[in-house]
Write a protein that holds these residues in place. Structure first.
Motif, PDB file in Angstrom:
ATOM      1  N   LYS A   1       0.893  -1.146   0.000  1.00  0.00           N
ATOM      2  CA  LYS A   1       0.000   0.000   0.000  1.00  0.00           C
ATOM      3  C   LYS A   1       0.932   1.196   0.000  1.00  0.00           C
ATOM      4  O   LYS A   1       1.832   1.288   0.848  1.00  0.00           O
ATOM      5  CB  LYS A   1      -0.869  -0.025   1.263  1.00  0.00           C
TER       6      LYS A   1
ATOM      7  N   SER B   1      -0.060   1.051  -9.061  1.00  0.00           N
ATOM      8  CA  SER B   1      -1.285   1.718  -9.495  1.00  0.00           C
ATOM      9  C   SER B   1      -1.564   2.933  -8.624  1.00  0.00           C
ATOM     10  O   SER B   1      -1.738   2.811  -7.411  1.00  0.00           O
ATOM     11  CB  SER B   1      -2.471   0.750  -9.416  1.00  0.00           C
ATOM     12  N   PHE B   2      -1.630   4.092  -9.258  1.00  0.00           N
ATOM     13  CA  PHE B   2      -1.989   5.314  -8.541  1.00  0.00           C
ATOM     14  C   PHE B   2      -3.426   5.218  -8.047  1.00  0.00           C
ATOM     15  O   PHE B   2      -3.726   5.556  -6.893  1.00  0.00           O
ATOM     16  CB  PHE B   2      -1.817   6.532  -9.463  1.00  0.00           C
ATOM     17  N   ASP B   3      -4.333   4.736  -8.905  1.00  0.00           N
ATOM     18  CA  ASP B   3      -5.758   4.645  -8.555  1.00  0.00           C
ATOM     19  C   ASP B   3      -5.998   3.767  -7.331  1.00  0.00           C
ATOM     20  O   ASP B   3      -6.878   4.059  -6.520  1.00  0.00           O
ATOM     21  CB  ASP B   3      -6.575   4.098  -9.730  1.00  0.00           C
ATOM     22  N   LYS B   4      -5.241   2.705  -7.194  1.00  0.00           N
ATOM     23  CA  LYS B   4      -5.425   1.773  -6.071  1.00  0.00           C
ATOM     24  C   LYS B   4      -4.457   2.041  -4.912  1.00  0.00           C
ATOM     25  O   LYS B   4      -4.522   1.376  -3.889  1.00  0.00           O
ATOM     26  CB  LYS B   4      -5.232   0.330  -6.555  1.00  0.00           C
ATOM     27  N   SER B   5      -3.557   2.991  -5.115  1.00  0.00           N
ATOM     28  CA  SER B   5      -2.515   3.303  -4.121  1.00  0.00           C
ATOM     29  C   SER B   5      -1.783   2.028  -3.693  1.00  0.00           C
ATOM     30  O   SER B   5      -1.548   1.779  -2.504  1.00  0.00           O
ATOM     31  CB  SER B   5      -3.116   3.986  -2.884  1.00  0.00           C
ATOM     32  N   SER B   6      -1.452   1.211  -4.690  1.00  0.00           N
ATOM     33  CA  SER B   6      -0.825  -0.067  -4.367  1.00  0.00           C
ATOM     34  C   SER B   6       0.237  -0.448  -5.387  1.00  0.00           C
ATOM     35  O   SER B   6       0.313   0.136  -6.466  1.00  0.00           O
ATOM     36  CB  SER B   6      -1.885  -1.170  -4.313  1.00  0.00           C
TER      37      SER B   6
ATOM     38  N   LYS C   1       1.286   5.380  -0.031  1.00  0.00           N
ATOM     39  CA  LYS C   1       0.636   6.668   0.180  1.00  0.00           C
ATOM     40  C   LYS C   1       1.556   7.786  -0.283  1.00  0.00           C
ATOM     41  O   LYS C   1       2.774   7.687  -0.166  1.00  0.00           O
ATOM     42  CB  LYS C   1       0.311   6.859   1.663  1.00  0.00           C
TER      43      LYS C   1
ATOM     44  N   HIS D   1       0.749  11.199  -6.440  1.00  0.00           N
ATOM     45  CA  HIS D   1      -0.136  12.235  -6.968  1.00  0.00           C
ATOM     46  C   HIS D   1      -0.652  11.927  -8.369  1.00  0.00           C
ATOM     47  O   HIS D   1      -1.592  12.574  -8.823  1.00  0.00           O
ATOM     48  CB  HIS D   1       0.594  13.588  -6.978  1.00  0.00           C
ATOM     49  N   CYS D   2      -0.026  10.970  -9.043  1.00  0.00           N
ATOM     50  CA  CYS D   2      -0.453  10.652 -10.411  1.00  0.00           C
ATOM     51  C   CYS D   2       0.105   9.291 -10.837  1.00  0.00           C
ATOM     52  O   CYS D   2       0.989   8.752 -10.188  1.00  0.00           O
ATOM     53  CB  CYS D   2       0.008  11.725 -11.390  1.00  0.00           C
ATOM     54  N   GLN D   3      -0.402   8.790 -11.945  1.00  0.00           N
ATOM     55  CA  GLN D   3       0.081   7.515 -12.485  1.00  0.00           C
ATOM     56  C   GLN D   3       1.393   7.712 -13.234  1.00  0.00           C
ATOM     57  O   GLN D   3       2.340   6.959 -13.056  1.00  0.00           O
ATOM     58  CB  GLN D   3      -0.972   6.881 -13.417  1.00  0.00           C
TER      59      GLN D   3
END
Length: 125
Positions: free
Chosen positions: A52, A82-87, A54, A57-59
């Motif tokens: 995970k 993945s930026f969208d999944k923060s993972s 944190k 700010h972007c992909q």
């Protein structure tokens, strides 16, 4: 007479094909067995790290930057962030790079990182 030659040629060609295919099949079976054995051995040594992350700010800059940086490291087989999944899911060879080193590399880029266990719980990394 021409018909007889065609039949004889077809029989010879078929016999030759069968003779070669028997040898080829054995060689291919052995090759497949070796590939399967190698894959099993490889999978036994490779590890997958679920993170995970944190602070992205972007992909294109953050997530892709992590992947690019990790893929340059010896021992990293695959990195998908993945930026969208923060993972991030990272496949690596622990004989060449440690989990701690991977976490450190990501933290050095300014991100907070947590290891996700198989049950989905986070472990501070």
């Amino acid at each position: 007479m021409i018909g007889l030659h065609k039949e004889l040629f077809a029989v010879l060609l078929t016999g030759t094909t069968l003779a070669f295919s028997g040898n080829t099949a054995s060689a291919m079976d052995q090759k497949n067995e070796n590939q399967i054995e190698f894959k099993i051995q490889k999978e036994m040594t490779e590890k997958i790290l679920h993170l995970k992350i944190k602070g992205m700010h972007c992909q294109s800059g953050c997530a892709n930057g992590i992947d690019t940086m990790l893929k340059e490291q010896k021992g990293i087989i695959k990195s998908e962030t993945s930026f969208d999944k923060s993972s991030s899911i990272i496949e690596y060879d622990p004989k060449q790079i440690s989990e701690e080193k991977i976490l450190s590399l990501i933290k050095d880029r300014g991100f907070e990182v947590e290891v996700v266990t198989e049950k989905g719980a986070s472990v501070n990394g």
